[in-house]
Each structure stands twice: as C-alpha cells, then as structure tokens.
Design an enzyme around this catalytic site. Sequence first.
Site, short mmCIF file in Angstrom:
data_model
loop_
_atom_site.label_atom_id
_atom_site.label_comp_id
_atom_site.label_asym_id
_atom_site.label_seq_id
_atom_site.Cartn_x
_atom_site.Cartn_y
_atom_site.Cartn_z
N ALA A 72 0.82 -1.21 0.00
CA ALA A 72 0.00 0.00 0.00
C ALA A 72 0.86 1.26 0.00
O ALA A 72 1.97 1.27 0.52
CB ALA A 72 -0.91 0.00 1.23
N GLY A 117 0.69 -5.66 0.56
CA GLY A 117 -0.23 -5.78 -0.56
C GLY A 117 0.42 -6.25 -1.84
O GLY A 117 -0.24 -6.85 -2.69
N GLU A 120 0.40 -9.88 -1.53
CA GLU A 120 -0.99 -10.33 -1.66
C GLU A 120 -1.44 -10.37 -3.12
O GLU A 120 -2.21 -11.26 -3.51
CB GLU A 120 -1.90 -9.43 -0.84
N GLU A 140 2.19 -6.19 7.76
CA GLU A 140 1.16 -5.21 8.13
C GLU A 140 1.03 -4.97 9.63
O GLU A 140 0.76 -3.84 10.06
CB GLU A 140 -0.20 -5.63 7.55
#
Length: 266
Positions: A72, A117, A120, A140
């Site tokens: 992110a 992310g 991910e 995270e």
Amino acid sequence: MSEERFGEFVAVRRHEQGHVAELVLDRPKAMNAVSTEMARSIAGACTALGEDREVRAVVLTSTHERAFCVGADLKERNSFSDADLLRQRPVTRGAYTGVLELPVPTVAAVHGFALGGGFELALACDVIVADRTAVVGLPEVSVGVIPGGGGTQLLPRRVGAARAAELIFSARRVEAAEAGELGLVDQLVEEGRDREAALELAARIAGNSPVGLRAAKRALRLAQGLDLRAGLEVEDAAWRATAFSGDRAEGVAAFNERRKPQWPGE
C-alpha cells in the site's frame, strides 16, 4: 505485442501469439506502491481481461528493477482521515479481488520486494515464479493493521495455518531461497529471469483448451475448504461444462488424428 493503458500506472500487454496477456504494474517512482488510483486501474484492467475470450493466461509483472510491489501507498494513507480510509477500502479490495477472480490461470513474476499488498497480489495468482532477488512478506502488523488484500486467507491455504500465523504475526521478510523452501513461491529462477520464465509457463498453459482451463480453475477455486464429497460435486459440475463442449470434441479428434488442436473455445 499491443499495449493498452489503464490510468497512469497499469498496462495490459497482449502478446500476438499464444493468447497470453501481461498485467503490468508500472509505477516505478514509488516501487509500485498501490495508491487509490493504481488500485482502481488494476481492477479496471482485470475486468477487461476477464471479458476477453482470447486471453487464456495472464502474467502479473512489474517494470521496476528492484521491486515487484512494496504494498500500500503509506505516504498517501498518511494524509487520510478515517473517513478517507473507509472510502478507499472498496477500491483497494477491488484490485485484489480483481486479480483473484480472473477466470483464466494467472502467474505472478516476482523479483525484488513483494511486501504487504504486493505479496498479496502475487498470492492472488495461481502460480508464483520468483527470481533469486525476491523478498516476500506480510509486515502489516508492524504498522498497526493486518493483511487486508487476502493475505490472512490465501497464505494459510498455501502454507498451512501455523506457518501463516508465524509469518503474519512476526511480520518478517523472507528471502527467495527460504520462500521456495516454505512454499511461499512455486518456482525459483535465476536473477532477472522471473518474467521470462513466467511468460514461458503461461504460453504452455495457454496452448491448452480455453474451456478446460477456465473450468479447471473454477473447480480448483470453488472447492477450496470443502470436504471431499462436496469438492467432488464441484469437480463433476466443471467436468460437465467441458464434456459436451466444442473444445472436447476438437481435443479428442486432434489426439486421434495426431495433430495440434485448433480450439474453438466453446
């Protein structure tokens, strides 16, 4: 090869041969950190790819030399109010679910950092090819949140609940060799060969029946978490979707005639 842009930071490259498309992360100045704009573009690109019946396999790649994606965009989020963050949530979810729900096989080509992310996005793919520079992880909890792009669900399905818990709770980064040993990535290649190897794999995949590929992926995904009996029912439904298709008729004919199939894709 043709290229279509989705906003400033995402491109789709359609290769002229082999029915393979690349979903390209192209925000090099930020090491592909996923901003709101970039997330919206990823989702849009996935919608277009999912609707393109000519595409049989997708490779997720990066234009940055030292990173696949660092997760992110925390610089953007630092300016957010709580209301801003809440408004952004469905946009970012759309990016991750867009990759996850692509109806054709997907291969991630990972080098350098694939964190949060970014990892991910790779986990949302069916196969992860990584080179020796890869560093992966879900850090995270070290910044006060949890993996929110599918990590808490996709990682345990890949490596088991206990291993996923250790990796998520510790927030540690895992280098390529260990990532291969743990099953965090599926294929390790020499430095700089991740994209080439992923495209080669995608080309092999795309040589097969498009009807069969979509049905097989659907069966694999839908049956996850079901007991064996229920999973076999999912498989049977997917089999029925292929058994009376033009692709099945062509595949059997080509086998008996000792020639390469010319898939009708229906």
